[in-house]
Design an enzyme around this catalytic site. Sequence first.
Site, short mmCIF file in Angstrom:
data_model
loop_
_atom_site.label_atom_id
_atom_site.label_comp_id
_atom_site.label_asym_id
_atom_site.label_seq_id
_atom_site.Cartn_x
_atom_site.Cartn_y
_atom_site.Cartn_z
N TYR A 64 0.82 -1.20 0.00
CA TYR A 64 0.00 0.00 0.00
C TYR A 64 0.86 1.25 0.00
O TYR A 64 2.01 1.25 0.45
CB TYR A 64 -0.96 0.02 1.20
CG TYR A 64 -0.31 0.29 2.55
CD1 TYR A 64 -0.16 1.59 3.02
CD2 TYR A 64 0.15 -0.75 3.36
CE1 TYR A 64 0.41 1.85 4.26
CE2 TYR A 64 0.72 -0.51 4.59
CZ TYR A 64 0.85 0.79 5.04
OH TYR A 64 1.42 1.05 6.27
N CYS A 65 0.29 2.32 -0.54
CA CYS A 65 0.90 3.65 -0.50
C CYS A 65 -0.25 4.66 -0.48
O CYS A 65 -1.41 4.27 -0.33
CB CYS A 65 1.84 3.87 -1.68
SG CYS A 65 1.07 3.70 -3.30
N THR A 66 0.04 5.93 -0.62
CA THR A 66 -1.00 6.95 -0.47
C THR A 66 -2.09 6.85 -1.53
O THR A 66 -3.28 6.83 -1.23
CB THR A 66 -0.38 8.35 -0.51
OG1 THR A 66 0.65 8.45 0.48
CG2 THR A 66 -1.44 9.42 -0.24
#
Length: 442
Positions: free
Chosen positions: A291-293
């Site tokens: 996951y990331c932003t």
Amino acid sequence: MRLILSASALSPTLPLLPSRALATTSSSTNSSSNCNRATVRCENRRIIFCSSSTSNCGAIGFSALRTEKQARSRRRCDCTAIYSPDHSGSSPEETDEQFVVVNFYRFVPIRDPESEVAKHLAFLKDLDVHGRIYLNEQGINAQYSGPSKDALSYVEWLREDGRFSDILVQVSPALNGHAFPKLKVQFKPLVQLEGGISTLPLLDPSIRATPLAPSEWKKKLRTVNASTGECVVLDVRNAGYEWDIGHFRGAKRPEVDCFRSTSFGSSQSKVVSNSDPLADVDKEKTEVLMYCTGGIRCDVYSTILRKKGFKNLYTLKGGVSHYLENEGPTGWVGNLFMFDSRLALPPSAYKPEAIAETHVQEQLLDEDKFAKCHICGSSVRELRHRNCANLDCNLLFLCCEDCIDSFRGCCSSSCTTASRLRPVLPGHQRYKKWHVYRDLEV
């Protein structure tokens, strides 16, 4: 002009559209998601609402529902128009002037990206939009701010191109006008990574990780927290400063300076497993949840891990912002770091009706005490970074109030004697250009 907004997202500061402005409706179907959208046309070029609970239709994440009463009163079906009465007392013009921040990306072949840049610049020249829009042969990556009318006009214009018609767009509230200083539309790599990304097979979705809808991600997280190492939650963000103010439970803190130097999955020895969660795992069986932003960094890095032999790769579709918008803070602790003047947003900025759940998360935050002062190591409740007052350092760091006073807004004792020292800024203020402070006594 037609704008598409999703009633699943949150923006508590934005006023509702007056019901009297609504005129005609029609419906359309998104073939990729089986989502029927109802078009609401009005006198001031108003909107389409999509209330699909699946959140797969690619509609813009933006909310016109401000109160629980309004949420209960909306007409519900698989995906229908939402008519909300005007409880805000705001005019349509005031709605148009509300500032928002828009984020989206799309991997798609662009034969002549430099001409594409010129075309986008020509459309944007008369709009009040600030931010970063990068285009190249592999697609587009955009983060920008502006009055909602201008910001969403660009999205609508982009959607008229078949390559971007179903692009997933994230919209969040701006706190105080523009979140970016100026507009940059450039022919440039979509993300920065050591060695570049031009040779990565980003246009092949079968090489990228499998995207999980927020609801699917939430289910996966439950199995992770109860598993015995057959699943790894990988935070693919910059250094630790993004993790330091918020992360998913079960994710390890990234031990890299920035995303461009990320090297997860490259280790071959158990000795370095503390800094590489993928060291010595079974590449055939281990599930890797990334996951990331907003999702783009995970998509990019998943192609690298695929080439390294990892088979079971999953990403959070739309990133953390899309998750908070749809699922609230379940499984998430803290705030979400933003690469603009806001620096961070709480989960309630995306889903106000989840405030009660946010209080539970705050209790968990008290238990975890993961946020520490960069200087003294004490627990920090203010989950928002500040820049070091030393202009030539400018480090983003968390700091307790005592250390802010003692170190005059600096990140270390050595920075307090710097020649280009800025004043201590109270609260959430951000530093401006150096010339503003050059002649001040600090």
